[in-house]
Design an enzyme around this catalytic site. Sequence first.
Site, PDB file in Angstrom:
ATOM      1  N   HIS A 187       0.849  -1.191   0.000  1.00 34.92           N
ATOM      2  CA  HIS A 187       0.000   0.000   0.000  1.00 34.92           C
ATOM      3  C   HIS A 187       0.887   1.244   0.000  1.00 34.92           C
ATOM      4  CE1 HIS A 187      -2.588   3.102   1.848  1.00 34.92           C
ATOM      5  NE2 HIS A 187      -3.586   2.457   1.288  1.00 34.92           N
ATOM      6  N   VAL A 189       1.402   3.806   1.804  1.00 32.39           N
ATOM      7  CA  VAL A 189       2.085   4.275   3.003  1.00 32.39           C
ATOM      8  C   VAL A 189       3.107   3.272   3.534  1.00 32.39           C
ATOM      9  CG1 VAL A 189       0.180   5.759   3.729  1.00 32.39           C
ATOM     10  CG2 VAL A 189       0.285   3.405   4.567  1.00 32.39           C
ATOM     11  N   LYS A 190       3.198   2.091   2.914  1.00 33.80           N
ATOM     12  CA  LYS A 190       4.138   1.083   3.390  1.00 33.80           C
ATOM     13  C   LYS A 190       5.559   1.390   2.899  1.00 33.80           C
ATOM     14  CE  LYS A 190       1.071  -1.526   5.500  1.00 33.80           C
ATOM     15  NZ  LYS A 190      -0.243  -1.106   4.997  1.00 33.80           N
ATOM     16  N   THR A 191       6.501   0.538   3.274  1.00 35.21           N
ATOM     17  CA  THR A 191       7.913   0.828   3.010  1.00 35.21           C
ATOM     18  C   THR A 191       8.220   0.903   1.523  1.00 35.21           C
ATOM     19  OG1 THR A 191       8.352  -0.430   5.028  1.00 35.21           O
ATOM     20  CG2 THR A 191      10.248   0.225   3.717  1.00 35.21           C
TER      21      THR A 191
END
Length: 382
Positions: A187, A189-191
């Site tokens: 997603h 906002v993930k790393t």
Amino acid sequence: MILPYGRQTIEDDDIAAVVAALKADFLTTGPTVGAFETAFAAKVGAVHAVACSNGTAALHLAMLALELKPGDAVVVPAITFLATANCARYVGAEVVFADVDPTTGLMTPQTLRAALARATRPVRAVLPVHLRGEVCELPALAAIAAEAGAVLVEDAAHAVGSRATFDGQGNTVGDGRHGVMATFSFHPVKTIATAEGGMVATGDAALAERLRAFRSHGMTRPPGAEPWVYEMAEPGFNYRLPDVLCALGLSQLAKLDRFVARRRALADAYAEALAPLAPAVRLAARPPWSDPALHLLTVLIDFAAAGRTRAEVVEALRLRGVGSQVHYIPVHRQPYYAARYGDLDLPGADAWYARCLSLPLYPGMADEDVAKVAAALKDALS
């Protein structure tokens, strides 16, 4: 402009990779999917990696691959996103909620044992969540799960690139040393990001084969069959990840180490900038074995001592250009689960929820943004 709590970092080479995929022969179900899977498996040290449409699909596929069914139970920490619990319900299994350490938000060996003691059905799987990217105590959790006849499936949606050291031996989340599968999310906002996307890593070839079948309607091709022949032994889902998004994933994966290093540098800067606000504000605790690729920068705030509600602090931060978020409302408090399982007493989860607040953390932040957030938080609590 408000600093969000998280956001993607998309650069020119990422855009070029997507454009190249758009110009290629396959937009979906093509060779870039396999290339992304191979590269991801190599990065985390897994034998197999199976790409899918999102992190929730990854969890659902894991439950399907394990052949969970009504009458089975799955242990899930109360502090997590809804999907960790919902994936058990998708296959008809029941959820047993485990409490968490109130300073880390993580399932612990003690809270897992307590959850197993409350289980009224056979527990087939235990799903520890590497919250914020911090790694759970995997060897102990795996041993306890095995004693109960269950397997460990790591919800690593927050932990792409996280590492840990147990008994002097380092490992990467997803390498299969402790869990039969680990699920990941890409997603924004993930790393690393693929817009939407997920992955299941496993060392079990049979599980990998089932995962691949279930992500594509349950279809398999019999050995030696004509190229148009397929069979469906049981229904699956359309959980495929297109080549276009896998191209973005490959480009992002090449930057993982840089992204992780930047997140860690920002976290160190936060530790220094927020130190004057102690004891009212402190960073969520880090287990001694954990070497995280931090997805979230979470602080624990004594709102009562500060004389402010969380809502007041969130609004005060917003007015100063700082976004924030809460990770998470305890899942056992959600109306669906409260109606199904009653009013559970999980004090660690409630204590975590009462104090947690996630502050901006993403590679595109400037150094001075940390000072801005710290000053805004100080003002908001004054």
